[in-house]
Design a protein around this motif. Sequence first.
Motif, short mmCIF file in Angstrom:
data_model
loop_
_atom_site.label_atom_id
_atom_site.label_comp_id
_atom_site.label_asym_id
_atom_site.label_seq_id
_atom_site.Cartn_x
_atom_site.Cartn_y
_atom_site.Cartn_z
N HIS A 191 50.92 -17.46 -2.36
CA HIS A 191 49.96 -18.55 -2.21
C HIS A 191 48.99 -18.65 -3.39
N ASP A 192 48.99 -17.66 -4.25
CA ASP A 192 48.15 -17.74 -5.45
C ASP A 192 48.73 -18.76 -6.41
N LYS A 193 47.88 -19.33 -7.22
CA LYS A 193 48.32 -20.23 -8.27
C LYS A 193 48.45 -19.39 -9.54
N PHE A 194 49.66 -19.33 -10.09
CA PHE A 194 49.91 -18.51 -11.27
C PHE A 194 49.95 -19.36 -12.53
N ARG A 195 49.50 -18.75 -13.61
CA ARG A 195 49.58 -19.39 -14.92
C ARG A 195 50.30 -18.44 -15.87
N ARG A 196 50.94 -19.00 -16.83
CA ARG A 196 51.67 -18.22 -17.81
C ARG A 196 50.71 -17.68 -18.86
N ILE A 197 50.95 -16.46 -19.30
CA ILE A 197 50.16 -15.86 -20.38
C ILE A 197 50.98 -16.04 -21.65
N HIS A 198 50.75 -17.13 -22.35
CA HIS A 198 51.58 -17.48 -23.50
C HIS A 198 51.52 -16.46 -24.63
N SER A 199 50.42 -15.74 -24.74
CA SER A 199 50.30 -14.75 -25.81
C SER A 199 51.29 -13.60 -25.65
N MET A 200 51.87 -13.46 -24.47
CA MET A 200 52.83 -12.37 -24.23
C MET A 200 54.28 -12.85 -24.25
N ASP A 201 54.49 -14.15 -24.46
CA ASP A 201 55.84 -14.71 -24.45
C ASP A 201 56.67 -14.22 -25.62
N SER A 202 57.91 -13.92 -25.33
CA SER A 202 58.91 -13.66 -26.35
C SER A 202 60.26 -13.84 -25.66
N ILE A 203 61.34 -13.64 -26.39
CA ILE A 203 62.65 -13.76 -25.74
C ILE A 203 62.91 -12.59 -24.81
N ARG A 204 62.06 -11.56 -24.88
CA ARG A 204 62.24 -10.36 -24.06
C ARG A 204 61.10 -10.08 -23.08
N THR A 205 60.05 -10.87 -23.12
CA THR A 205 58.94 -10.65 -22.19
C THR A 205 58.40 -11.99 -21.68
N ILE A 206 57.86 -11.93 -20.50
CA ILE A 206 57.15 -13.07 -19.93
C ILE A 206 56.11 -12.50 -18.98
N ALA A 207 54.95 -13.13 -18.93
CA ALA A 207 53.89 -12.65 -18.06
C ALA A 207 53.18 -13.83 -17.42
N ILE A 208 52.79 -13.62 -16.16
CA ILE A 208 52.03 -14.63 -15.43
C ILE A 208 50.88 -13.92 -14.73
N GLU A 209 49.84 -14.69 -14.43
CA GLU A 209 48.73 -14.09 -13.69
C GLU A 209 48.02 -15.13 -12.84
N SER A 210 47.43 -14.62 -11.77
CA SER A 210 46.55 -15.41 -10.92
C SER A 210 45.18 -14.76 -11.05
N ASN A 211 44.26 -15.09 -10.17
CA ASN A 211 42.95 -14.43 -10.23
C ASN A 211 43.03 -12.96 -9.82
N SER A 212 44.06 -12.59 -9.07
CA SER A 212 44.12 -11.23 -8.54
C SER A 212 45.34 -10.41 -8.99
N HIS A 213 46.37 -11.05 -9.51
CA HIS A 213 47.60 -10.34 -9.87
C HIS A 213 48.13 -10.78 -11.23
N ARG A 214 48.72 -9.81 -11.92
CA ARG A 214 49.44 -10.09 -13.17
C ARG A 214 50.82 -9.48 -13.03
N PHE A 215 51.85 -10.25 -13.36
CA PHE A 215 53.22 -9.77 -13.36
C PHE A 215 53.77 -9.88 -14.77
N ILE A 216 54.36 -8.78 -15.24
CA ILE A 216 54.97 -8.75 -16.57
C ILE A 216 56.43 -8.35 -16.39
N ASN A 217 57.32 -9.17 -16.92
CA ASN A 217 58.76 -8.91 -16.85
C ASN A 217 59.25 -8.64 -18.26
N ILE A 218 59.93 -7.52 -18.44
CA ILE A 218 60.44 -7.21 -19.78
C ILE A 218 61.93 -6.90 -19.72
N TYR A 219 62.57 -7.18 -20.83
CA TYR A 219 63.95 -6.75 -21.06
C TYR A 219 63.93 -6.07 -22.41
#
Length: 176
Positions: free
Chosen positions: A86-114
């Motif tokens: 139910h949180d609204k997530f936004r992308r953290i563009h400074s962490m974008d690459s072909i191997r990483t992506i990150a999103i965050e809300s006011n309370s959570h941050r998710f980082i996915n890496i390959y």
Amino acid sequence: RGFKNDKQNRIQWMQSWKQQFLRQAVHIILLQETHIESEIEAMELEKLWCAMWGRQHEENNPISFWSYGDGRRAGVAILLNPYAVHDKFRRIHSMDSIRTIAIESNSHRFINIYAPQETNEQRKLYTKLQKVDAFQGYTVMGGDFNGVLHPQWDRCTNGGPSRSQTKHVELEALLE
């Protein structure tokens, strides 16, 4: 391997992921090695994921996030269950690459890496991720690290350690 570039195959994959969300009360899925090669392709997948849930794509409230790039081993994604998250997530563009992506809300941050398989490239990635801005909420990092913290606990190949079982000081430092 990868997320084949034919629409019917992608629809089948997405339907199976949606079923996982519904059957097991899953809130988020982190995908690696998606093979997405363009921003247009990523946008099509965002819209397709929304359609799977009977929703219109909303630019300011996405329920999927895709990275893209050239190469067979490129691309990661984060898929959200719109009925559980139910949180609204936004992308953290400074962490974008072909191997990483990150999103965050006011309370959570998710980082996915390959992580790459090459040790020097892994070290660079882990070192870069250590420099990520501090966050006041919960941070969850997942994905395919292509490395292990405890080689004795990881799988073995032909009785010996696999290539990905090299212990990395940088990976340890990242996860502390």
